[in-house]
Design an enzyme around this catalytic site. Structure first.
Site, PDB file in Angstrom:
ATOM      1  N   ASP A 261     -30.123 -90.455  -6.891  1.00  0.00           N
ATOM      2  CA  ASP A 261     -30.412 -91.400  -6.498  1.00  0.00           C
ATOM      3  C   ASP A 261     -32.039 -90.846  -6.502  1.00  0.00           C
ATOM      4  O   ASP A 261     -33.005 -90.836  -4.931  1.00  0.00           O
ATOM      5  CB  ASP A 261     -30.638 -93.054  -6.293  1.00  0.00           C
ATOM      6  CG  ASP A 261     -31.663 -93.878  -6.802  1.00  0.00           C
ATOM      7  OD1 ASP A 261     -32.567 -93.602  -7.409  1.00  0.00           O
ATOM      8  OD2 ASP A 261     -31.383 -95.435  -6.706  1.00  0.00           O
ATOM      9  N   HIS A 351     -25.700-105.957  -5.865  1.00  0.00           N
ATOM     10  CA  HIS A 351     -27.303-105.735  -5.957  1.00  0.00           C
ATOM     11  C   HIS A 351     -27.765-105.959  -7.357  1.00  0.00           C
ATOM     12  O   HIS A 351     -26.888-106.318  -8.337  1.00  0.00           O
ATOM     13  CB  HIS A 351     -28.233-104.341  -5.846  1.00  0.00           C
ATOM     14  CG  HIS A 351     -27.748-103.014  -6.079  1.00  0.00           C
ATOM     15  ND1 HIS A 351     -28.077-102.796  -7.847  1.00  0.00           N
ATOM     16  CD2 HIS A 351     -26.388-102.302  -6.407  1.00  0.00           C
ATOM     17  CE1 HIS A 351     -27.488-101.715  -8.082  1.00  0.00           C
ATOM     18  NE2 HIS A 351     -26.599-101.524  -6.965  1.00  0.00           N
ATOM     19  N   HIS A 355     -35.221-103.783 -11.915  1.00  0.00           N
ATOM     20  CA  HIS A 355     -37.061-104.122 -11.128  1.00  0.00           C
ATOM     21  C   HIS A 355     -37.825-103.692 -11.889  1.00  0.00           C
ATOM     22  O   HIS A 355     -37.618-102.690 -12.702  1.00  0.00           O
ATOM     23  CB  HIS A 355     -36.766-103.777 -10.388  1.00  0.00           C
ATOM     24  CG  HIS A 355     -36.619-101.867  -9.658  1.00  0.00           C
ATOM     25  ND1 HIS A 355     -37.368-101.704 -10.014  1.00  0.00           N
ATOM     26  CD2 HIS A 355     -35.365-101.987  -8.859  1.00  0.00           C
ATOM     27  CE1 HIS A 355     -37.005-100.086  -9.810  1.00  0.00           C
ATOM     28  NE2 HIS A 355     -36.082-100.122  -8.846  1.00  0.00           N
ATOM     29  N   GLU A 385     -30.168-100.278 -13.795  1.00  0.00           N
ATOM     30  CA  GLU A 385     -28.863 -99.286 -12.831  1.00  0.00           C
ATOM     31  C   GLU A 385     -27.918-100.013 -12.451  1.00  0.00           C
ATOM     32  O   GLU A 385     -27.306-100.626 -10.660  1.00  0.00           O
ATOM     33  CB  GLU A 385     -29.687 -99.382 -11.714  1.00  0.00           C
ATOM     34  CG  GLU A 385     -30.882-100.662 -11.110  1.00  0.00           C
ATOM     35  CD  GLU A 385     -31.293 -99.893 -10.039  1.00  0.00           C
ATOM     36  OE1 GLU A 385     -31.611 -99.658  -8.670  1.00  0.00           O
ATOM     37  OE2 GLU A 385     -32.748-100.092  -9.882  1.00  0.00           O
ATOM     38  N   ARG A 406     -23.415 -95.298  -9.601  1.00  0.00           N
ATOM     39  CA  ARG A 406     -24.695 -96.396  -9.737  1.00  0.00           C
ATOM     40  C   ARG A 406     -25.045 -95.098 -10.921  1.00  0.00           C
ATOM     41  O   ARG A 406     -25.379 -93.971 -10.956  1.00  0.00           O
ATOM     42  CB  ARG A 406     -25.443 -96.561  -8.804  1.00  0.00           C
ATOM     43  CG  ARG A 406     -27.082 -97.060  -9.832  1.00  0.00           C
ATOM     44  CD  ARG A 406     -27.899 -97.908  -8.642  1.00  0.00           C
ATOM     45  NE  ARG A 406     -28.389 -96.907  -7.697  1.00  0.00           N
ATOM     46  CZ  ARG A 406     -27.883 -96.739  -6.490  1.00  0.00           C
ATOM     47  NH1 ARG A 406     -26.970 -97.274  -5.815  1.00  0.00           N
ATOM     48  NH2 ARG A 406     -29.189 -96.173  -5.447  1.00  0.00           N
ATOM     49  N   GLU A 408     -28.725 -94.810 -13.541  1.00  0.00           N
ATOM     50  CA  GLU A 408     -30.172 -95.904 -13.151  1.00  0.00           C
ATOM     51  C   GLU A 408     -30.791 -94.923 -14.559  1.00  0.00           C
ATOM     52  O   GLU A 408     -31.041 -94.284 -14.529  1.00  0.00           O
ATOM     53  CB  GLU A 408     -30.694 -95.653 -12.126  1.00  0.00           C
ATOM     54  CG  GLU A 408     -32.243 -96.111 -11.419  1.00  0.00           C
ATOM     55  CD  GLU A 408     -32.702 -96.449 -10.654  1.00  0.00           C
ATOM     56  OE1 GLU A 408     -32.673 -95.637  -9.822  1.00  0.00           O
ATOM     57  OE2 GLU A 408     -33.563 -97.768 -10.424  1.00  0.00           O
TER      58      GLU A 408
HETATM   59  N1  GLY Z   1     -34.649 -95.621  -5.844  1.00  0.00           N
HETATM   60  C1  GLY Z   1     -35.208 -97.654  -5.474  1.00  0.00           C
HETATM   61  C2  GLY Z   1     -33.838 -98.674  -5.775  1.00  0.00           C
HETATM   62  O1  GLY Z   1     -33.429 -97.937  -6.812  1.00  0.00           O
HETATM   63  O2  GLY Z   1     -34.845 -99.671  -6.761  1.00  0.00           O
HETATM   64 MN    MN Z   2     -33.112 -95.748  -8.176  1.00  0.00          MN
HETATM   65 MN    MN Z   3     -34.127 -99.033  -9.384  1.00  0.00          MN
END
Ligand code: GLY
Ligand code: MN
Ligand code: MN
Length: 438
Positions: A261, A351, A355, A385, A406, A408
């Site tokens: 990430d 999560h 965002h 993500e 993940r 993203e």
């Molecule tokens: N790298 C922080 C997030 O994915 O929110």
């Molecule tokens: Mn991230």
């Molecule tokens: Mn992120």
């Protein structure tokens, strides 16, 4: 790129229009000591930079929306003075005169004159806008200044009655990215995408996570991005199940996945990209099963990220696909609706899916308006993500233990739907295997 002060001037004009009256005081970030005589790499305050394009520390923007005597709105900068001695040690300082000219302010003064000038400027202003609670020392300073103005009451000068949080106005502006911002974000995503591709090609069993991190940083830096937008997560095997893992010091093992990430910052804007791929270039059957579920969840979420949809539409789309996948693999029991209802999926996906993304990696802007999820509009940029993180447990088949995945991407909402800014990094299994074993 050549600096165009008009972009920032227009933003100041828009903020002044939103304020309607009063005065705004917007400081940049402080330098922060790391140890001894060294500081952390300096990073300006995002909102200050959004309104000025000025990246030096020790600077404050003051906007005056005009007084009752019909004087025009004014945009003023306080900054460090030229200082030949300090410039030998620490480098160039623009100084107030050049700053006024180059950055298009109506006037600029040395930062040392801030309190004295503000005491004058605050007089008879009905409202004071500033980032309330953003910094305790600033809160005190502002109240003290207001007190100094109040002390002049017998000369017929009034202090502002109203103190308002300027961020309420600013964050709404920053939420919708203009063409200039989207251009920079495309570049941040493109450089970050190249870094992810480089890491996929480079990774081999036996390397340490930090060696892969070094490849990312090398690629960021050689394209002019001197800093990551946030600490890179390079997480092999079970480390991928730690959501904010930043140790990056374990050895990569044959048969494990590697979750990266990482995103760079370009001209103050962040990219935020995650990919997960096999250390040895080939997914195992169990890894493939889970990966396909996360990828399908991400596709469904991206398809739901379009104008007119609400903020939670991508998240809900991802959840439904993940829940179906967890039921199919017997990781969750019962029906898909039941799993969504009782939230048993949270054991593996804890999560949210998105965002806001912009100058801050978790960018500003409310997610709800009047208690309702916000409607997506062109110019909003967000991450998509989804993931799954499977820890060892008696009721989980061993083949899935310690797999963390993940995927993203960075998505800009457009009039027609969306643009995936980070699409240059492969995410289909075949494409990843080709690159990772190249
Ligand atoms: N790298 C922080 C997030 O994915 O929110
Ligand atoms: Mn991230
Ligand atoms: Mn992120």
């Amino acid at each position: 790129m050549t600096f165009d002060p008009n972009i920032y001037r227009q933003r100041r004009v828009r903020l002044l229009e939103k304020m309607q009256r009063g005065i705004a005081v917007i400081p940049t970030a402080e330098e922060v000591a790391r140890n001894g005589d060294t500081h952390y790499v300096y990073r300006h305050d995002s909102s200050f930079y959004y309104l000025t394009g000025f990246a030096e520390p020790e600077a404050v923007l003051v906007l005056v929306a005009g007084r009752s005597d019909d004087s025009p709105p004014q945009s003023l900068l306080f900054c460090r003075e030229k200082n030949p001695e300090r410039e030998i040690w620490d480098g160039y300082r623009t100084g107030p005169d050049a700053a006024r000219e180059q950055f298009g302010f109506d006037a600029a003064w040395p930062i040392a004159q801030l309190d004295e000038k503000l005491t004058e400027l605050l007089g008879n202003q009905p409202a004071l806008f500033y980032p309330i609670g953003g910094d305790a020392a600033w809160d005190q300073r502002i109240l003290k200044l207001r007190g100094a103005v109040q002390a002049k009451v017998r000369s017929g000068i009034r202090a502002p009655d109203e103190i308002r949080d300027v961020r309420a106005l600013l964050h709404e502006m920053r939420l919708i990215k203009d063409a200039h911002e989207l251009g920079i974000m495309r570049r941040a995503a493109a450089v970050s995408a190249q870094a992810h591709r480089r890491a996929m090609r480079f990774t081999r069993p036996g390397q340490f996570e930090y060696e892969v991190e070094a490849e990312l940083l090398h690629e960021f830096c050689r394209h002019g991005s001197r800093h990551p937008a946030y600490p890179s997560i390079v997480a092999g095997g079970a480390n991928a199940c730690v959501l904010h893992y930043v140790g990056n010091n374990a050895q990569l093992k044959e048969g494990d996945l590697l979750l990266i990430d990482a995103g760079c910052e370009v001209e103050g804007y962040a990219a935020d990209i995650t990919r997960t791929f096999p250390v040895n270039g080939k997914f195992s059957a169990a890894q493939k099963d889970l990966y396909e579920i996360v990828l399908a969840a991400q596709s469904a979420a991206i398809a739901a990220a379009s104008p007119g949809q609400t903020w939670d539409a991508p998240h809900n789309a991802a959840l439904r696909v993940l829940a179906q996948g967890f039921v199919d693999l017997k990781l969750c029991l019962g029906s898909v609706d039941g799993v969504l209802e009782n939230e048993s999926y949270k054991k593996y996906y804890m999560h949210r899916t998105s965002h806001w993304l912009g100058m801050d990696v978790h960018d500003v802007g409310d997610y709800k308006v009047d208690d309702n999820w916000r409607t997506l509009q062109p110019g909003m940029t967000l991450t998509v993500e989804p993931g799954c993180y499977i820890r060892p447990a008696d009721d989980v088949p061993q083949a899935f233990w310690n797999i963390g995945i993940r995927i993203e991407d960075d998505v800009a909402i457009t009039a027609q739907g969306n643009e995936v800014l980070s699409s240059a990094v492969p995410k289909k299994i075949g494409e990843i295997e080709e690159l990772a074993s190249a």
